[in-house]
Design a protein around this motif. Structure first.
Motif, mmCIF file in Angstrom:
data_model
loop_
_atom_site.group_PDB
_atom_site.id
_atom_site.type_symbol
_atom_site.label_atom_id
_atom_site.label_comp_id
_atom_site.label_asym_id
_atom_site.label_seq_id
_atom_site.Cartn_x
_atom_site.Cartn_y
_atom_site.Cartn_z
ATOM 1 N N VAL A 1 5.396 24.306 17.365
ATOM 2 C CA VAL A 1 4.637 24.253 18.619
ATOM 3 C C VAL A 1 3.364 25.086 18.559
ATOM 4 O O VAL A 1 2.610 25.138 19.523
ATOM 5 C CB VAL A 1 5.494 24.735 19.818
ATOM 6 N N SER A 2 3.122 25.751 17.457
ATOM 7 C CA SER A 2 1.945 26.625 17.351
ATOM 8 C C SER A 2 0.767 25.881 16.718
ATOM 9 O O SER A 2 0.950 24.891 16.040
ATOM 10 C CB SER A 2 2.274 27.848 16.508
ATOM 11 N N GLN B 1 11.072 26.413 14.234
ATOM 12 C CA GLN B 1 10.931 25.837 15.579
ATOM 13 C C GLN B 1 9.664 26.350 16.246
ATOM 14 O O GLN B 1 8.940 25.603 16.913
ATOM 15 C CB GLN B 1 12.154 26.205 16.437
ATOM 16 N N LEU B 2 9.394 27.647 16.075
ATOM 17 C CA LEU B 2 8.177 28.210 16.666
ATOM 18 C C LEU B 2 6.935 27.615 16.005
ATOM 19 O O LEU B 2 5.922 27.374 16.666
ATOM 20 C CB LEU B 2 8.172 29.732 16.519
ATOM 21 N N GLN B 3 7.031 27.376 14.722
ATOM 22 C CA GLN B 3 5.872 26.838 14.012
ATOM 23 C C GLN B 3 5.545 25.420 14.454
ATOM 24 O O GLN B 3 4.393 25.001 14.406
ATOM 25 C CB GLN B 3 6.130 26.874 12.502
ATOM 26 N N GLU C 1 -0.901 30.681 22.208
ATOM 27 C CA GLU C 1 -1.489 29.511 21.534
ATOM 28 C C GLU C 1 -0.437 28.532 21.020
ATOM 29 O O GLU C 1 -0.497 28.063 19.884
ATOM 30 C CB GLU C 1 -2.397 29.967 20.380
ATOM 31 N N CYS C 2 0.507 28.244 21.886
ATOM 32 C CA CYS C 2 1.542 27.273 21.536
ATOM 33 C C CYS C 2 1.198 25.933 22.185
ATOM 34 O O CYS C 2 1.763 25.550 23.215
ATOM 35 C CB CYS C 2 2.909 27.769 21.983
ATOM 36 N N GLN C 3 0.261 25.262 21.567
ATOM 37 C CA GLN C 3 -0.282 24.038 22.157
ATOM 38 C C GLN C 3 0.785 22.952 22.269
ATOM 39 O O GLN C 3 0.730 22.114 23.176
ATOM 40 C CB GLN C 3 -1.462 23.543 21.313
ATOM 41 N N GLY C 4 1.756 22.964 21.375
ATOM 42 C CA GLY C 4 2.798 21.940 21.429
ATOM 43 C C GLY C 4 3.571 21.977 22.737
ATOM 44 O O GLY C 4 3.872 20.929 23.319
ATOM 45 N N VAL D 1 10.323 24.722 23.492
ATOM 46 C CA VAL D 1 10.216 24.709 22.031
ATOM 47 C C VAL D 1 11.328 23.868 21.412
ATOM 48 O O VAL D 1 11.102 23.088 20.482
ATOM 49 C CB VAL D 1 10.277 26.147 21.475
ATOM 50 N N TYR D 2 12.514 24.019 21.928
ATOM 51 C CA TYR D 2 13.679 23.352 21.348
ATOM 52 C C TYR D 2 13.917 21.956 21.929
ATOM 53 O O TYR D 2 14.902 21.318 21.586
ATOM 54 C CB TYR D 2 14.932 24.209 21.548
ATOM 55 N N ASP E 1 16.028 33.482 12.142
ATOM 56 C CA ASP E 1 15.325 34.497 11.362
ATOM 57 C C ASP E 1 14.277 35.251 12.163
ATOM 58 O O ASP E 1 13.570 36.095 11.629
ATOM 59 C CB ASP E 1 14.681 33.863 10.134
ATOM 60 N N VAL E 2 14.141 34.952 13.433
ATOM 61 C CA VAL E 2 13.167 35.662 14.275
ATOM 62 C C VAL E 2 13.869 36.160 15.531
ATOM 63 O O VAL E 2 14.650 35.423 16.137
ATOM 64 C CB VAL E 2 11.999 34.735 14.687
ATOM 65 N N GLU E 3 13.574 37.399 15.861
ATOM 66 C CA GLU E 3 14.150 37.969 17.078
ATOM 67 C C GLU E 3 13.029 38.278 18.060
ATOM 68 O O GLU E 3 12.086 39.006 17.738
ATOM 69 C CB GLU E 3 14.916 39.250 16.746
ATOM 70 N N PRO F 1 11.961 42.830 15.144
ATOM 71 C CA PRO F 1 11.876 42.019 16.359
ATOM 72 C C PRO F 1 10.445 41.965 16.878
ATOM 73 O O PRO F 1 9.677 42.911 16.716
ATOM 74 C CB PRO F 1 12.787 42.768 17.338
ATOM 75 N N VAL G 1 15.794 33.149 17.276
ATOM 76 C CA VAL G 1 15.342 31.762 17.139
ATOM 77 C C VAL G 1 14.897 31.502 15.702
ATOM 78 O O VAL G 1 14.744 32.432 14.904
ATOM 79 C CB VAL G 1 14.176 31.455 18.105
ATOM 80 N N HIS G 2 14.691 30.245 15.404
ATOM 81 C CA HIS G 2 14.274 29.853 14.063
ATOM 82 C C HIS G 2 12.750 29.786 13.987
ATOM 83 O O HIS G 2 12.105 29.197 14.860
ATOM 84 C CB HIS G 2 14.867 28.488 13.697
ATOM 85 N N SER G 3 12.214 30.367 12.933
ATOM 86 C CA SER G 3 10.756 30.396 12.797
ATOM 87 C C SER G 3 10.180 28.988 12.704
ATOM 88 O O SER G 3 9.092 28.723 13.219
ATOM 89 C CB SER G 3 10.358 31.216 11.570
ATOM 90 N N ARG H 1 12.759 40.322 9.380
ATOM 91 C CA ARG H 1 11.609 40.801 10.145
ATOM 92 C C ARG H 1 12.052 41.745 11.252
ATOM 93 O O ARG H 1 13.180 41.687 11.722
ATOM 94 C CB ARG H 1 10.868 39.635 10.777
ATOM 95 N N MET I 1 -0.853 33.800 18.448
ATOM 96 C CA MET I 1 -0.034 32.682 18.029
ATOM 97 C C MET I 1 1.301 33.200 17.512
ATOM 98 O O MET I 1 1.347 34.184 16.790
ATOM 99 C CB MET I 1 -0.757 31.883 16.945
ATOM 100 N N ILE J 1 4.922 32.649 11.978
ATOM 101 C CA ILE J 1 5.760 33.450 11.104
ATOM 102 C C ILE J 1 5.374 33.126 9.662
ATOM 103 O O ILE J 1 5.335 31.960 9.271
ATOM 104 C CB ILE J 1 7.247 33.118 11.320
#
Lengths: 53, 209
Positions: A52-53, A48-50, B62-65, B34-35, A31-33, B13, A44-46, B11, B1, B4
């Motif tokens: 790590v944020s 997944q991004l969430q 700000e992707c601390q993970g 991330v993955y 759902d995110v480009e 891009p 990518v999938h939102s 959305r 950050m 989403i």
């Protein structure tokens, strides 16, 4: 990366003028480009991004 | 950050503009982080040539993970623990990553004497491998125990070049090193040469009578 031309890059093979799609991160359900400054597109999938944020 | 708000809405891009940091290879490596399903998975995906940029990218957004994951992989590799499959990075790359992550104690661990190893010139056998092979000599000890030269922290076998000799580093790496770290490296090299020559440390600092 999706390809229609022959120019290899580290991320795959790029099409010169068209949109360049990542083959690895190009899920139809995503759902995110993301678009890099050099024109590569990633889907990518939102969630997944969430994570790590 | 990179947050989403609602996943049900179509959305636009997200377009990045930094032509050094936000390019395809870096974003792809970032997404690899991330993955990653685990720390080990992350270690398998990391690449030496893009990870330092991934650190900058993750910090900017700000992707601390992702930063935490990279730091853990770097930490375990620098300390040579066997809990993780070592990443195929040159020790100098790990050192630069520790600096990038602002984990100076980890950077220091790259330099410190461990397991009885001493700073000094390694007078090992002549190395007839190409430059890439020579870099392998400085992989963490647990990666190549059978090929380990006497002290991978030390000077390059046969070539007389220190792992941390700044004049042997790539220019693009050199300019990213903060001045205080540059000084520390120069100092460490100086002390390595002093120790290798068997001279008293204090004599060379001019503090001995």
């Amino acid at each position: 990366m999706t390809t229609a031309d022959t120019s290899n890059t580290e991320t795959g093979t790029a099409k010169k003028t068209d949109v360049k799609w990542s083959t690895k991160y190009n899920d139809d359900d995503a759902d995110v480009e993301l678009v890099s400054s050099d024109g590569w597109h990633f889907k990518v999938h939102s969630y997944q991004l969430q994570t790590v944020s | 950050m990179l947050s989403i708000a609602n996943s049900t809405i179509q959305r636009d891009p997200i377009t990045f503009t930094d032509d050094k940091l936000e390019v395809g290879p870096v974003i792809r490596s970032f997404l690899d982080g991330v993955y990653s399903s685990s720390m080990e998975d992350c270690a398998n995906r990391l690449k030496a040539n893009t990870t330092k940029y991934v650190v900058d990218f993750a910090r900017k957004w700000e992707c601390q993970g992702v930063l935490n994951m990279i730091e853990l992989v770097v930490r375990l590799n620098i300390r040579g623990l066997k809990d993780i499959k070592p990443v195929p990075f040159h020790l100098f790359d790990l050192f630069l990553l520790a600096i990038k992550l602002e984990r100076y104690e980890l950077a220091g661990d790259c330099l410190r004497d461990r397991d009885g190893q001493q700073w000094g010139i390694n007078e090992g056998e002549e190395d007839d491998h190409d430059e890439n092979d020579k870099r392998d000599n400085y992989l963490p000890a647990n990666l190549q125990s059978d090929q380990r030269v006497d002290g991978w922290l030390h000077l390059q076998a046969g070539a007389g070049i220190s792992v941390f000799d700044l004049s042997a580093s790539h220019y693009e790496d050199f300019v990213e090193i903060p001045p205080n770290i540059v000084w520390a490296l120069m100092r460490a090299n100086r002390l390595a040469k002093i120790n290798a020559n068997g001279k008293d440390f204090e004599d060379n600092l001019g503090t001995s009578s």
